[in-house]
Design an enzyme around this catalytic site. Structure first.
Site, PDB file in Angstrom:
ATOM      1  N   HIS A 103       0.822  -0.996  -0.413  1.00 15.98           N
ATOM      2  CA  HIS A 103       0.578  -0.447  -0.016  1.00 15.98           C
ATOM      3  C   HIS A 103       0.885   1.233   0.094  1.00 15.98           C
ATOM      4  O   HIS A 103       2.316   0.896   0.631  1.00 15.98           O
ATOM      5  CB  HIS A 103      -0.469   0.179   1.597  1.00 15.98           C
ATOM      6  CG  HIS A 103      -1.352  -0.945   1.395  1.00 15.98           C
ATOM      7  ND1 HIS A 103      -1.202  -2.385   2.083  1.00 15.98           N
ATOM      8  CD2 HIS A 103      -2.930  -0.853   1.763  1.00 15.98           C
ATOM      9  CE1 HIS A 103      -2.315  -2.916   1.860  1.00 15.98           C
ATOM     10  NE2 HIS A 103      -3.043  -2.470   1.831  1.00 15.98           N
ATOM     11  N   ASP A 106       2.318   2.063   3.270  1.00 14.38           N
ATOM     12  CA  ASP A 106       3.455   1.297   3.875  1.00 14.38           C
ATOM     13  C   ASP A 106       4.221   1.837   3.920  1.00 14.38           C
ATOM     14  O   ASP A 106       5.287   1.540   4.939  1.00 14.38           O
ATOM     15  CB  ASP A 106       2.877  -0.260   3.281  1.00 14.38           C
ATOM     16  CG  ASP A 106       1.836  -0.644   3.075  1.00 14.38           C
ATOM     17  OD1 ASP A 106       0.969  -0.445   4.060  1.00 14.38           O
ATOM     18  OD2 ASP A 106       1.753  -2.073   2.431  1.00 14.38           O
TER      19      ASP A 106
END
EC number: 5.3.1.5
Length: 449
Positions: A103, A106
């Site tokens: 993501h 992240d």
């Protein structure tokens, strides 16, 4: 020279059936071995999930995180983010995988504005791109985290607030640009908060139209910038919302067809999500592949005694065999699909090496499933069972039904005077217990060779 993060861990090798006490190693995953004319690594295309592997602190609703990670000494958020990239690429090399997934959030900390956040993210992506040049690592898929920040309390694309929709679209735009930079083969949409808590205050039709609108915007922009990725929707029935709009494979396919998305989008399916929807993983994969919409797989398992998403590393050989049988039937996971380990260690497995052990059991379990599925396919075991079971459609009235020659009047004329004894005599026992016993034997025999 870059610091060594995963000390005491060498590159994981295929060791076959050596004693597990001999050290870390794969018992069933031999990447270069050919199964039905294709290398195991090409059947499976394993990927490591950045969020669970490098960001997950092993928290639960009743306790703080227990994870011990080799980069914990970094306290500055950007220093930590950049150190994780070094640790991640060392991890990939030692584990022997070719793909990663992430993501946007992240990778780097958020700033106060999207402009600040994008700048942080770009610094980390710059480092990832440099590592890609020297390591050959590829991105199976990337995505946007549009569910964690409080701004997404009532969804992103389905939020009742236009400012949140606009922010989500802007975040998505930059995420697609990053996907192009890293050469992502797929782009995933998981709508963690794209659903509702209560129908009393929800305009369901408007919310689903907004979701479809942002998906079309994403595909249009990807085309505009030359980002040639397969777009994927990931079903999940609930959690964190009471009801998510992409409940399961069938519901999501209906949504895709309703809003003219099925030409450009396929499905990314997860084992634990299937269980939460009341299905087996095999069921979800079957639904997707028979619709021609199987795109990629997230590899994990749930616990049937627990009613929430636990993202456990897969270890159930019966389930991995069933999943891989569907993949073998399909010829591949999907046009650009792979197996991403959307999985994390248990809270009590907090040591750094547990990340390797978790991936090893997951990779071995799916490799074992592939071996068994291939054996059943090559023997024609299940194909012959199904051919026999539906053989009445190969001739007579069955052939007329299949060809479309039969209609209600002709079928009434055929059936109206048939006695019950004749209808019952035409049925045969499925011998399901024998089928399951035979599958058990395939698992035991194939994996003991």
């Amino acid at each position: 020279m870059t610091e060594e993060y995963w000390k005491g861990v060498d590159k994981i090798q295929y060791v076959g059936h050596q004693d597990k006490k001999s050290g870390l190693g794969f018992q069933y995953y031999n990447p270069e071995e050919e199964i039905m004319g294709k290398k195991m690594k090409d059947w499976l295309r394993f990927a490591v999930a950045y969020w669970h592997t490098f960001d997950q602190r092993l928290v639960d609703p009743f306790g703080d995180g227990t994870a011990q990670r080799p980069y914990d000494k970094y306290t500055d958020p950007m220093d930590l983010a950049l150190a994780k990239v070094d640790a991640a690429f060392e991890f990939y090399q030692k584990l022997g995988v070719d793909y990663l997934c992430f993501h946007d959030r992240d990778l780097a900390p958020e700033g106060d504005t999207l402009r600040e956040t994008n700048a942080n993210l770009d610094k980390v992506v710059d480092k990832i791109v440099e590592y890609q040049k020297t390591s050959g690592m590829k991105v199976l898929w990337n995505t946007s985290n549009m569910f964690t920040n409080p701004r997404f309390v009532e969804g992103a694309a389905t939020s009742p607030y236009a400012d949140v929709f606009a922010y989500s679209a802007a975040q998505l735009k930059h995420s697609l640009e990053i996907g192009k930079r890293v050469g992502s083969e797929n782009y995933v949409f998981w709508g963690g908060r794209e659903g509702y808590e209560s129908l009393w205050n929800t305009n369901m039709k408007q919310e689903q139209e907004h979701a479809a609108k942002i998906f079309h915007m994403a595909k249009d922009y990807a085309n505009e910038i030359g980002f040639d990725a397969q777009m994927l929707l990931e079903p999940k029935p609930k959690e964190p919302t009471t009801h998510q709009y992409d409940f399961d494979a069938a519901t999501t396919i209906a949504f895709m067809k309703e809003y003219d998305l099925d030409k450009d989008f396929k499905l990314n399916l997860e084992g634990n999500h299937a269980n939460l929807a009341g299905h087996t993983y095999q069921h979800e994969i079957r639904v997707a592949r028979e619709a021609g919409l199987l795109g990629s797989l997230d590899a994990n398992q749930g616990d049937k005694l627990i009613g929430w998403d636990i993202d456990e590393y897969p270890s159930n050989l019966y389930e991995t065999t069933a999943a891989m049988y569907e993949v073998v039937e399909n010829g591949s996971i999907g046009p650009r699909g792979g197996l991403n380990f959307d999985a994390k260690p248990r809270r009590s497995s907090f040591a750094p090496e547990d990340l390797f052990l978790g991936h090893i059991v997951g990779m071995d379990s799916f490799a074992a499933g592939l071996r068994v599925a291939a054996a059943m396919k090559q023997d024609g075991f299940l194909d012959s069972l199904k051919a026999d079971r539906y053989s009445s459609y190969k001739s007579g009235v069955g052939a007329d039904i299949e060809s479309g020659k039969a209609d209600l009047k002709s079928l009434e004329a055929y059936a109206i005077d048939k006695p019950q004894s004749e209808l019952i005599a035409a049925t045969h026992s499925d011998h399901l217990e024998e089928i399951k016993d035979t599958i058990n034997h395939y698992i035991i025999d194939t994996l003991s060779k």
